[in-house]
Design a protein around this motif. Structure first.
Motif, short mmCIF file in Angstrom:
data_model
loop_
_atom_site.label_atom_id
_atom_site.label_comp_id
_atom_site.label_asym_id
_atom_site.label_seq_id
_atom_site.Cartn_x
_atom_site.Cartn_y
_atom_site.Cartn_z
N UNK A 1 0.85 -1.19 0.00
CA UNK A 1 0.00 0.00 0.00
C UNK A 1 0.89 1.25 0.00
N UNK A 2 0.22 2.39 -0.18
CA UNK A 2 0.95 3.66 -0.18
C UNK A 2 1.64 3.88 1.17
N UNK A 3 1.04 3.37 2.27
CA UNK A 3 1.63 3.56 3.60
C UNK A 3 2.69 2.50 3.91
N UNK A 4 3.10 1.73 2.90
CA UNK A 4 4.14 0.70 2.97
C UNK A 4 3.70 -0.57 3.70
N UNK A 5 2.43 -0.61 4.12
CA UNK A 5 1.96 -1.87 4.68
C UNK A 5 1.70 -2.86 3.55
N UNK A 6 1.80 -4.13 3.87
CA UNK A 6 1.68 -5.19 2.87
C UNK A 6 0.33 -5.89 3.06
#
Lengths: 251, 251
Positions: free
Chosen positions: B51-56
């Motif tokens: 995701x944009x927030x770097x969560x997978x």
């Protein structure tokens, strides 16, 4: 090594849900011994399973993992009550599609026995230009992707499928302006698809809601019910996202 | 190596659909650098996505693969029209569960806004002794598995959950004889689960069909509709299996 696991699982599809080890090896471009060893290991984890006839299938564990954490789960759960209401009113097929690259991927579908013909199925795909959901998703896709699709090739499922780039471009503009795609006989001359966009809280189109009905004069009648359901889903999804993820969807 | 891929994907769940790389590494018992490299590779295949927030998250491609070839797809597709009819008549929650080892796994669910409380969700699990679907599936499970479950431990969700082995054994005999499990307040004192078995063409129990309704005197009223739907699903599934696989289900 990781790519081998991916290729083994990718060997399965809706037309090929059960495969022999030798078929999997061929599709995954692996030696039978290598494929056999990896398949046994995946069976041990419940990701694949072996039937009594020695054919191999996707395991329930993999379905469970993918479904529980599915990026479209929030959307599907929010949409389902509205899909049911729409289905009760319209009959025939009601479906929810998202864009995956240059195709529409259908993530939910409700059908009635005896409904008009429909080529899609859950987790099935269609090219963006060929179905009403796809046309809605294409109309709201990034400009670069629209140009790639318009550059072709554009497959004609029937003589009614729009495959002329200029005509398709004009249709996309109409869809953005009118908020609805009505595709008569694009995939089967007996059926008409009617689709509207689903928007997130930032007004971005994240999915398409569609009905597949007989190709007759009544198709337009379903537009208001579709539009009302689309608004309801967007509202429900924004409110009841259970995981605390951002209020807009990933799709 | 294969086990690392499995551990990475298994890190995700319904409560944890989005994870940071460091969290995945910890859950999968991997070095962050190793996890990070494998995650990037899986993102490349569409099995995971960032995701944009770097969560997978789990990628749509993995959901699609698992859904298209799902061993329960034939059952779910055959069941859906009947689930819809039942849902329209009963309201509240209607669900379809299969046994996975010592748990009930729910593969479909229809719910109404404002319906009575229900802990299950699609791809959710419950212990066999605790829900009406689980009790049906346990009553028809192999004797050895029944004994394992009866040997405990048996978790009490409420004071009404049956956790006494003798009482549970008697209930299982009643369910086999009467063809229905009616579980009042087993998981939440406000709700009653009513479940019936779904059989394949060889009369083997392959799934449970249940409704979750308020815990009042009307719960028994739903039994005939449930039983009729169960017969309809079994018949539809036997006839319209689309893949040419054996007429009985894998579950």
């Amino acid at each position: 090594m990781l790519s081998r696991v991916v290729r083994i699982v990718e060997a399965f599809g809706s037309e090929t849900p059960a495969l022999r080890v030798s078929e999997i090896a061929r599709r995954a471009d692996l030696h039978v011994a290598t494929a056999s060893r990896l398949i046994e290991e995946l069976v041990g984890y419940g990701w694949l399973r072996k039937e009594a006839d020695r054919r191999v299938r996707i395991g329930v564990r993999l379905w469970e993992l993918a479904s529980r954490a599915s990026p479209t789960l929030g959307l599907r759960e929010a949409a389902m009550p509205f899909l049911e209401d729409l289905h009760a009113v319209v009959g025939h097929h009601v479906q929810l599609g998202v864009r995956e690259e240059r195709e529409a991927l259908f993530v939910e579908r409700l059908s009635a026995p005896g409904a008009v013909i429909n080529l899609t199925r859950i987790a099935g795909r269609l090219p963006l230009h060929a179905s009403s959901s796809g046309v809605v998703l294409l109309a709201h896709a990034p400009g670069r992707l629209q140009e790639q699709v318009l550059a072709g090739p554009l497959h004609a499922y029937t003589p009614r499928t729009v495959v002329d780039p200029g005509e398709l471009r004009a249709m996309l503009a109409d869809v953005r302006k009118g908020g609805v795609a009505l595709c008569r006989g694009f995939i089967d001359t007996r059926a008409t698809g009617v689709a509207v966009p689903l928007r997130d809280s930032e007004n971005t189109v994240i999915a398409a809601l569609s009905v597949i009905v007989p190709n007759d004069d009544n198709a337009r009648m379903h537009i208001p019910a579709l539009q009302a359901a689309a608004r309801g889903i967007s509202r429900a999804a924004g409110v009841q996202d259970p995981q605390g993820v951002p209020r807009h969807f990933s799709h």
